[in-house]
Motif scaffolding. Sequence first.
Motif, PDB file in Angstrom:
ATOM      1  N   GLU A 560      24.484 -79.545  52.151  1.00 41.11           N
ATOM      2  CA  GLU A 560      24.164 -78.275  51.233  1.00 41.11           C
ATOM      3  C   GLU A 560      23.048 -78.636  50.394  1.00 41.11           C
ATOM      4  OE1 GLU A 560      27.641 -77.901  49.082  1.00 41.11           O
ATOM      5  OE2 GLU A 560      29.057 -77.403  50.782  1.00 41.11           O
ATOM      6  N   GLN A 561      22.471 -79.764  49.906  1.00 43.93           N
ATOM      7  CA  GLN A 561      21.580 -79.991  49.177  1.00 43.93           C
ATOM      8  C   GLN A 561      20.077 -79.784  49.785  1.00 43.93           C
ATOM      9  OE1 GLN A 561      21.929 -83.806  47.435  1.00 43.93           O
ATOM     10  NE2 GLN A 561      23.771 -83.353  46.254  1.00 43.93           N
ATOM     11  N   ARG A 562      20.381 -80.242  51.042  1.00 47.54           N
ATOM     12  CA  ARG A 562      19.056 -79.896  51.895  1.00 47.54           C
ATOM     13  C   ARG A 562      18.898 -78.500  52.377  1.00 47.54           C
ATOM     14  NH1 ARG A 562      21.202 -84.054  54.741  1.00 47.54           N
ATOM     15  NH2 ARG A 562      22.316 -82.981  56.424  1.00 47.54           N
ATOM     16  N   GLN A 563      19.809 -77.789  52.655  1.00 44.19           N
ATOM     17  CA  GLN A 563      19.699 -76.196  52.742  1.00 44.19           C
ATOM     18  C   GLN A 563      19.249 -75.519  51.375  1.00 44.19           C
ATOM     19  OE1 GLN A 563      20.206 -74.935  55.407  1.00 44.19           O
ATOM     20  NE2 GLN A 563      21.783 -76.012  56.748  1.00 44.19           N
ATOM     21  N   GLU A 564      19.664 -75.968  50.275  1.00 43.67           N
ATOM     22  CA  GLU A 564      19.086 -75.353  49.215  1.00 43.67           C
ATOM     23  C   GLU A 564      17.790 -75.608  48.874  1.00 43.67           C
ATOM     24  OE1 GLU A 564      19.952 -75.509  44.328  1.00 43.67           O
ATOM     25  OE2 GLU A 564      21.308 -76.604  45.708  1.00 43.67           O
ATOM     26  N   VAL A 565      17.437 -76.879  49.080  1.00 42.82           N
ATOM     27  CA  VAL A 565      15.844 -77.072  48.944  1.00 42.82           C
ATOM     28  C   VAL A 565      15.140 -76.354  49.950  1.00 42.82           C
ATOM     29  CG1 VAL A 565      14.242 -79.066  49.122  1.00 42.82           C
ATOM     30  CG2 VAL A 565      16.393 -79.453  47.901  1.00 42.82           C
ATOM     31  N   ILE A 566      15.264 -76.508  51.201  1.00 40.13           N
ATOM     32  CA  ILE A 566      14.901 -75.623  52.191  1.00 40.13           C
ATOM     33  C   ILE A 566      14.467 -74.193  51.856  1.00 40.13           C
ATOM     34  CG2 ILE A 566      14.655 -74.993  54.633  1.00 40.13           C
ATOM     35  CD1 ILE A 566      16.179 -77.568  55.206  1.00 40.13           C
ATOM     36  N   GLN A 567      15.422 -73.674  51.378  1.00 35.05           N
ATOM     37  CA  GLN A 567      15.748 -72.217  51.076  1.00 35.05           C
ATOM     38  C   GLN A 567      14.585 -71.536  49.695  1.00 35.05           C
ATOM     39  OE1 GLN A 567      19.522 -70.723  50.453  1.00 35.05           O
ATOM     40  NE2 GLN A 567      18.902 -68.543  50.147  1.00 35.05           N
ATOM     41  N   LYS A 568      14.494 -72.884  48.776  1.00 36.61           N
ATOM     42  CA  LYS A 568      13.665 -72.710  47.659  1.00 36.61           C
ATOM     43  C   LYS A 568      12.321 -72.843  48.080  1.00 36.61           C
ATOM     44  CE  LYS A 568      17.052 -74.066  43.951  1.00 36.61           C
ATOM     45  NZ  LYS A 568      17.102 -74.879  42.994  1.00 36.61           N
ATOM     46  N   MET A 811      23.062 -72.245  58.043  1.00 40.17           N
ATOM     47  CA  MET A 811      22.802 -70.829  57.040  1.00 40.17           C
ATOM     48  C   MET A 811      22.681 -69.880  58.101  1.00 40.17           C
ATOM     49  SD  MET A 811      20.910 -72.263  53.594  1.00 40.17           S
ATOM     50  CE  MET A 811      20.664 -70.437  53.484  1.00 40.17           C
ATOM     51  N   LEU A 812      23.290 -68.762  57.867  1.00 44.95           N
ATOM     52  CA  LEU A 812      22.807 -67.386  58.467  1.00 44.95           C
ATOM     53  C   LEU A 812      22.826 -66.171  57.479  1.00 44.95           C
ATOM     54  CD1 LEU A 812      24.973 -67.501  61.817  1.00 44.95           C
ATOM     55  CD2 LEU A 812      22.373 -67.802  61.484  1.00 44.95           C
ATOM     56  N   SER A 813      22.063 -65.356  57.698  1.00 38.43           N
ATOM     57  CA  SER A 813      21.831 -64.152  56.749  1.00 38.43           C
ATOM     58  C   SER A 813      22.878 -63.238  57.407  1.00 38.43           C
ATOM     59  CB  SER A 813      20.501 -63.687  56.649  1.00 38.43           C
ATOM     60  OG  SER A 813      20.641 -62.622  56.009  1.00 38.43           O
ATOM     61  N   PHE A 814      23.315 -62.392  56.468  1.00 38.12           N
ATOM     62  CA  PHE A 814      24.438 -61.309  57.153  1.00 38.12           C
ATOM     63  C   PHE A 814      23.620 -59.708  56.843  1.00 38.12           C
ATOM     64  CE2 PHE A 814      26.847 -64.749  56.047  1.00 38.12           C
ATOM     65  CZ  PHE A 814      27.562 -64.899  57.347  1.00 38.12           C
ATOM     66  N   SER A 815      22.202 -59.641  56.693  1.00 41.44           N
ATOM     67  CA  SER A 815      21.819 -58.372  56.307  1.00 41.44           C
ATOM     68  C   SER A 815      21.570 -57.674  57.598  1.00 41.44           C
ATOM     69  CB  SER A 815      20.374 -58.773  55.432  1.00 41.44           C
ATOM     70  OG  SER A 815      19.558 -59.768  56.573  1.00 41.44           O
ATOM     71  N   ASP A 816      21.437 -58.452  58.801  1.00 38.64           N
ATOM     72  CA  ASP A 816      21.133 -57.610  60.136  1.00 38.64           C
ATOM     73  C   ASP A 816      22.362 -57.397  60.744  1.00 38.64           C
ATOM     74  OD1 ASP A 816      20.204 -56.850  62.486  1.00 38.64           O
ATOM     75  OD2 ASP A 816      18.727 -58.339  62.627  1.00 38.64           O
TER      76      ASP A 816
END
Length: 861
Positions: A560-568, A811-816
């Motif tokens: 979760e921490q890795r995902q957050e840093v990558i997203q930032k 992580m996956l986005s749900f906008s599409d």
Amino acid sequence: MRPIIFSKMDFSHSSLFGYIEDLQELTIIERPVRRSLKTPEEIERLTVDEELSDIERAVYLLSSGQDIQGTSVVANLPVLMRQNPAETLRRVLPKIREVLHVAGVEMQLTAAVSFLTVLQEESVSIHTYSHSFLHIILQNLEHRDAGVSNAWLETLLAVIEALPKETVRHEILNPLVSKAQLSQTLQSRLVSCKIMGKVANKFEAHIIKREVLPLVKSLCQDVEYEVRTCMCRQLEHVARGIGTELTKTVVLPELVELARDEGSSVRLAAFETLVNLLDMFDADDRSQTVLPLVKSFCEKSFKADESILVSLSFHLGKLCNGLYGIFTPEQHLRFLEFYKKLSTLGLQQENGHNDNQLHLQTLEQEKKYISVRKNCAYNFPAMIVFVDPKNFHLELYSIFFCLCHDPEVPVRYTMAISFFEVAKLLNSDVYTIHKELVTLLQDESLEVLDALVGHLPEILELMTNGGENNGSESKLLSIPDLIPALTTAEQRAATSLKWRTHEKLLQKYACLPHIISSDQIYYRFLQRMLTIILTNNVLPVQKAAARTLCVYLRYNRKQEQRQEVIQKLIEQLGQGKSYWNRLRFLDTCEFIMELFSKSFFCKYFFLPVLELTHDPVANVRMKLCYLLPKVKSTLKIPTDKHLLQQLELCIRKLLCQEKDKDVLTIVKRTVLELDRMEISVDAFQKRFYENDLLDQEKQKQEHLLLEMEQLEKEKQKNEGRSTNINDKMFEKKRRDSKTSSVLAKSINLSISGSSSGTSAGKEEKKSKLVRSQSFSTQVLHPKYSNIDKCPNKSSATGYTSAVPGMGKSCMLSFSDDSFRTHSAGNSGNAAFPSSCSRNLFNTADQKSNGNKESQSRRMSM
């Protein structure tokens, strides 16, 4: 308009002279401007025909030019020697020899440097050099200006090392006999002393004994103390040349006599030479001759001769260890106490009085005392060896504390430099100086911090691992104090104007993953690095923070921490409003390609990088073009074939749509470079073997982090489940005491069932953990969800199977909507964490796993 009112002017006698003085000052200010202007006649004299060759121009300027032009020719002599050595020696050098007789100081200094440069570049043979240049050097040795004389002497000493022995003997040593006589000038005798020291290493011992030692003795007994001091300092070189036996019979008696000289500078030179020659004296000479002299020096230094204090404190470490074998216990303790006394010299004592005198110290004395304490700090590692590291806490810790807390910056600076040596010597007892490390990290002077940072990774590693023999408790106790000190040091460096210290500090902080835990780095340092990248205005500091952040991300153990840093990184840098942030995103991606595996970069950063081809700022597009070859080198065929297509599409758009001329030029150059590049394939190849092997190792490490995280989660889950079951059984047993026997059977059954289930399925869960990575999808931003549909259809063999997946959740986005319906068909029950990540499993595997878990639960109940 308001009327201008003139004040009444005073034309009295005194004021009139004041006006005249002001006018004179104005004329004085204007004079240099008028003098700087050249008349037509002066310009004519400074003009040289452009058709002349370099040699002819040099001869002309030396013959009829001005001094500044002659100096320019002399400075250009090494270039002329490289281009045409024969003509330069035949025509230019004789002119330089003539001009130097009447030349000024500047031309003399320039000539000395040029002659030395010609020797070092070996433009001519050493025989030719000695024939052409040596006489000019010897002629100018006795120049009336001391600076010029020293410059020519340095050149001569360098020439002596290269000259053959016979040339030195005939051209230098024989004339030296007459130059060293008392009838010669003081400067001539001083030059002779320095030449003696250099010549002593050139000849055999019997030649030195016959031809050099008589001159040495006469110069040691010269009437001028400057000559005796200079010759005393050269006795070390003479002793190295003649050997141990002659040193004992000839040099040592001279040193003993000079040590009792009436001149303080002579005594000081004798003391320093004695210390430097300790290794050439045997035990008898040390105990019977050297030790009494040293004891008298120490006694006189406090009583009558304070000038020797600085030198004594500087050589004390070498002296103590050199005489260690002959010390009695009483003498050992005496020298240790003497060192302690010097370490606190000039500081206020407990009784409120000064250590050496009762009256107020003068400024000169304070400077001397600071130098003494600084030298004590320099010798501290040697004194640890002297007392043995085992006795450090008992004998030297109090002095170490005082030196680290000294009120003067030079003393603390020296302690910071030698801190690593002290830590190495203490080894398992290094935990005893942890508080001093924290003190120096929080020092008010950034010079002290800069000195400490040089070996900070090694010091921290010793601090956390060096005390392992003393148990882990001391290590754990040291960490809480250390982390605030590290953060405070970084913040102080950030608020200062010394950005180089801040950059150096950030670079060294990359060692922290090997020192402290991943959570501590995440909450105390990682976010700070991201803030520096976003807010700091110094480019080297931003780059240092970016690389250190990538190292932290590389060793982070929580998904979760890795995902957050990558997203930032993608949102705040890659899609930041400031073009400066987007440039730093490209720098960060370059570091990620260096530290992470190729598949990691392709999974998270490949598409965000390509998105910058549409950036509105030309500088960003230009930097991206320079980075594209490295980006292409991260691809593997056939796994990343779709990413290669996206790369080619972006390059085509740049070629067709780019309007900036500079960017378009770089794009065309980059296209040629990309065409010549070869892409590696999934299988190993000979030409890419080393790179593929390194990349595979990085990928294994990334997989290992994921497996460790998954195993920790399963362990915590199993521990929580067993705890809940035991609690329920305990409550039931307490309420119904009648069915205690039946309940005991059910408890045993549940425990045996759960333990057998975990033991039997442990290896199976590990294999499932690795297999589940092939079903994990890519982490994408919403705008990239459409691009990556195709690989998801064959995720078991395609791109995601080769990528080190981020465990069961990604992580996956749900906008599409299209992507949502596509992924919903392949997913079972999904968990949604706070970061909007989603777990995707193969339907059949999940159903089978669910059936097995439900069956085991029913059996256990």
